[in-house]
Design an enzyme around this catalytic site. Structure first.
Site, PDB file in Angstrom:
ATOM      1  N   HIS A  76      -0.468 -48.506 -21.333  1.00 44.04           N
ATOM      2  CA  HIS A  76       0.717 -47.980 -20.651  1.00 44.04           C
ATOM      3  C   HIS A  76       1.711 -47.539 -21.729  1.00 44.04           C
ATOM      4  O   HIS A  76       1.723 -48.099 -22.828  1.00 44.04           O
ATOM      5  CB  HIS A  76       1.294 -49.136 -19.824  1.00 44.04           C
ATOM      6  CG  HIS A  76       2.401 -48.785 -18.891  1.00 44.04           C
ATOM      7  ND1 HIS A  76       3.693 -48.598 -19.308  1.00 44.04           N
ATOM      8  CD2 HIS A  76       2.405 -48.612 -17.547  1.00 44.04           C
ATOM      9  CE1 HIS A  76       4.459 -48.322 -18.250  1.00 44.04           C
ATOM     10  NE2 HIS A  76       3.697 -48.320 -17.163  1.00 44.04           N
ATOM     11  N   ASP A 122      -0.482 -57.360 -22.936  1.00 44.66           N
ATOM     12  CA  ASP A 122       0.366 -56.868 -21.857  1.00 44.66           C
ATOM     13  C   ASP A 122      -0.271 -57.354 -20.554  1.00 44.66           C
ATOM     14  O   ASP A 122      -1.276 -56.809 -20.108  1.00 44.66           O
ATOM     15  CB  ASP A 122       0.433 -55.336 -21.932  1.00 44.66           C
ATOM     16  CG  ASP A 122       1.066 -54.725 -20.684  1.00 44.66           C
ATOM     17  OD1 ASP A 122       1.477 -55.480 -19.775  1.00 44.66           O
ATOM     18  OD2 ASP A 122       1.141 -53.490 -20.617  1.00 44.66           O
ATOM     19  N   GLN A 160      -0.603 -56.418 -15.263  1.00 52.09           N
ATOM     20  CA  GLN A 160      -1.605 -56.365 -14.205  1.00 52.09           C
ATOM     21  C   GLN A 160      -2.496 -57.602 -14.245  1.00 52.09           C
ATOM     22  O   GLN A 160      -2.987 -58.053 -13.211  1.00 52.09           O
ATOM     23  CB  GLN A 160      -2.478 -55.102 -14.344  1.00 52.09           C
ATOM     24  CG  GLN A 160      -1.705 -53.798 -14.410  1.00 52.09           C
ATOM     25  CD  GLN A 160      -0.948 -53.498 -13.127  1.00 52.09           C
ATOM     26  OE1 GLN A 160      -1.290 -53.973 -12.049  1.00 52.09           O
ATOM     27  NE2 GLN A 160       0.120 -52.716 -13.229  1.00 52.09           N
ATOM     28  N   LYS A 185       5.991 -57.251 -10.412  1.00 52.01           N
ATOM     29  CA  LYS A 185       4.595 -57.009 -10.045  1.00 52.01           C
ATOM     30  C   LYS A 185       3.927 -58.300  -9.577  1.00 52.01           C
ATOM     31  O   LYS A 185       2.850 -58.283  -9.019  1.00 52.01           O
ATOM     32  CB  LYS A 185       3.824 -56.427 -11.235  1.00 52.01           C
ATOM     33  CG  LYS A 185       4.241 -55.002 -11.575  1.00 52.01           C
ATOM     34  CD  LYS A 185       3.371 -54.434 -12.678  1.00 52.01           C
ATOM     35  CE  LYS A 185       3.572 -52.953 -12.860  1.00 52.01           C
ATOM     36  NZ  LYS A 185       4.793 -52.591 -13.572  1.00 52.01           N
ATOM     37  N   CYS A 222       2.166 -43.434 -16.368  1.00 49.56           N
ATOM     38  CA  CYS A 222       2.716 -43.823 -17.669  1.00 49.56           C
ATOM     39  C   CYS A 222       1.614 -44.092 -18.677  1.00 49.56           C
ATOM     40  O   CYS A 222       1.708 -45.013 -19.488  1.00 49.56           O
ATOM     41  CB  CYS A 222       3.633 -45.037 -17.558  1.00 49.56           C
ATOM     42  SG  CYS A 222       5.089 -44.718 -16.565  1.00 49.56           S
TER      43      CYS A 222
END
Lengths: 179, 413
Positions: free
Chosen positions: B130, B207, B210, B233, B371
């Site tokens: 991203h 990261d 998700q 999220k 993104c």
């Protein structure tokens, strides 16, 4: 017809108005999809939100657009708008081109375009379908921002965005930044 | 509607009732929300925690010597402890509240990066990143003269561990990769990545935006040095994110921003820092955001998360099969290890036009470059349409997506 199905019909009509035959046709089979040979100006419009890009090249001869074309990637609305734009502007004066850019913005945002511009708008009036889809207005105006940058940019292969000359009614394009 | 094998172990209607927005209609149609990877909807428990805090327990934290401030401080620090337990960190002092995952990565790039990464050092990213895990490192590169390298991926979107092993080396100081790709859904082999990275002396940032949504995360088991994720999220509010880091790193890292609440003592001659996490939380923090995230974690702990994640996986399989049967649709991202995110393109229809038509059927999907423009370039597309699934989604909603796609073909083709 009950309220619900009337509403559903209205929504379908909105979509049909947005994706009229002429928009789909120009979106799938864009006219003047090329680079103008010996172009005198060139600029790119870029929608950073979606990554759509349109590059406009034109050959301007003594205040008249002798040839204009575009290349790029984008949705049906932005490609159709670019395609119809190049059809509409060939042979027109720079002054008419700028006025038409304003008129198209009016059409897309729900305002009435000046009556004097009606004959020039022609099939571009089909872009009025985006009025019901506010997030898609930028798609329709993207090639016009590129056009204004092209016409107002330096005569060389500049490609960067400039504020139009004083006195114009055109605001600085907000959706077109290029690095 | 072809409601196929609904897993019996997970009562999706029961959890749907916990999310008030799912009952609303859009354009006269039932909302079909398939964009949870962009931001998840909120359970009533989170909404109540936010309004309850503002309504009865609100004051600034770490400051007032009065009852309300004490209550707010306790709730804020309780939220930190909830996060610690949720990711199995050793201590709450390893959990830094930020305004989002983006800020967490920028914090590491700015603080760790400028202190420990020098000209010629290498940072290795993956091809699926991203923008928030690309641009902070580019800023660091421009400031320090370090070098960015990109680990490639396979055509199906899976991570190429062999190629990764070949591009890291003694100059690699940091490996910063997604736990799960937001575009392709690929679950990266993060333990193996961390093992290889540590073998050459590099630190590892994951990261987890998700990743933490679709599977339990144990930061100590993953073997990473930094793990970041966002609250919104994970069914929590916006404006709150988490940086977890190993304590020795947080100790060694200089502050990211200066201000109140991050100091031990201040004089005009010299200021000394408070220990982590306060060192990295200058100014009034996102108090209610943290409390809301704590409530989201409580909520997730209250449901059968394993069953919820299994339901998401089952939805993904069902969606992949159903989408593949629509003429002209090509699935983007078909790695074997995948989370419940599915990108696709439809021949002859641009993702934006698709998303506009789907919206009029009440179906919310993401269209665009997500993104991740470098990834789009690698995939040879300018944009994709993405459906992402949460445990509150149903098989009937997948059917609604497919039906809406077929209608879109009537309008657009």
């Amino acid at each position: 017809m009950n309220a619900e199905s009337q509403r559903a019909q209205g929504l379908r009509d909105d979509l049909r108005t947005l994706y009229q035959e002429i928009i789909l046709d120009h979106g799938k089979h864009p006219r003047n999809f090329r680079v103008v040979e010996h172009h005198t100006c060139k600029a790119q419009g870029n929608n950073p939100m979606c990554g759509d890009r349109v590059t406009v090249t034109a050959k301007v001869d003594r205040g008249t657009i002798a040839d204009i074309a575009f290349e790029g990637k984008g949705c049906a609305i932005s490609i159709a708008s670019a395609s119809m734009m190049t059809d509409a502007l060939k042979g027109q004066s720079l002054d008419t081109a700028r006025k038409l850019a304003d008129a198209v913005r009016d059409v897309c945002t729900g305002k009435d375009a000046p009556a004097e511009m009606e004959p020039y708008l022609g099939k571009l009036a089909a872009l009025s379908g985006v009025r019901q889809f506010p997030v898609r207005v930028k798609c329709a105006t993207l090639p016009w921002h590129a056009l204004l940058s092209c016409l107002d940019g330096p005569p060389a292969e500049g490609g960067q965005i400039k504020t139009p000359a004083e006195g114009g009614q055109i605001k600085k394009p907000e959706a077109t930044t290029e690095k | 509607m072809t409601a196929q094998t609904q897993p019996k172990i997970f009562d999706v209607n029961k959890v749907r009732a916990d999310f008030p927005i799912l009952a609303r209609r859009v354009h006269g149609k039932p909302l079909v929300y398939l964009d949870s990877a962009a931001s998840a909807q909120k359970p009533q428990a989170v909404i109540d925690a936010i309004s309850g805090t503002y309504g009865t327990e609100y004051a600034n934290v770490h400051r007032g010597a009065y009852y309300l401030s004490e209550m707010a401080t306790r709730a804020y620090e309780d939220a930190r402890e909830k996060v610690r337990r949720f990711i199995n960190a050793a201590s709450p002092s390893e959990v830094v509240f930020t305004k989002g995952a983006t800020e967490a990565i920028n914090l590491v790039a700015h603080s760790f990066g400028r202190a420990f990464i020098k000209a010629g050092d290498e940072i290795v990213l993956s091809a699926v990143e991203h923008h928030s895990n690309i641009v902070p490192w580019q800023l660091l590169r421009d400031a320090t003269g370090c070098v960015l390298k990109v680990a490639p991926m396979e055509a199906d979107g899976s991570f190429n561990l062999g190629a990764f092993a070949a591009i890291i080396g003694p100059r690699t100081k940091l490996v910063a990769v997604a736990h799960v790709s937001n575009v392709l859904g690929t679950i990266l082999p993060v333990r193996e990545i961390a093992g290889l990275a540590h073998a050459v002396g590099a630190r590892v940032l994951l990261d987890g935006c998700q990743g933490i949504v679709h599977q339990p995360v144990d930061v100590r088991d993953l073997g990473c040095d930094f793990y970041v994720f966002s609250g919104h999220k994970l069914y929590g509010p916006t404006g709150i994110g988490i940086l977890w880091a190993k304590p020795e790193l947080l100790d060694a890292m200089p502050p990211y921003q200066g201000g109140g609440d991050m100091i031990e003592s201040v004089s005009f001659a010299k200021t000394t820092w408070a220990p982590a996490p306060a060192k990295f939380e200058a100014g009034t923090p996102p108090i209610v955001g943290a409390i809301g995230l704590g409530a989201a974690i409580d909520y997730l702990n209250s449901i059968d998360r394993a069953a919820a994640n299994a339901h998401e996986e089952e939805l993904l399989r069902y969606a992949m099969t159903a989408l593949a049967q629509v003429p002209g649709i090509k699935l983007i991202g078909t790695a074997r290890h995948k989370a419940a995110v599915q990108s696709f393109v439809m021949e002859g229809a641009h993702p934006h036009d698709l998303a506009t038509v789907l919206d009029r059927s009440g179906v919310c999907v993401r269209a665009g470059h997500h993104c991740a423009q470098p990834l789009m370039e690698l995939l040879g597309v300018s944009a994709t349409t993405r459906a992402s699934f949460a445990f509150y989604n149903t098989h009937a909603e997948v059917d609604a997506l497919v039906a809406a796609l077929r209608r879109a073909q009537e309008v657009l083709l």
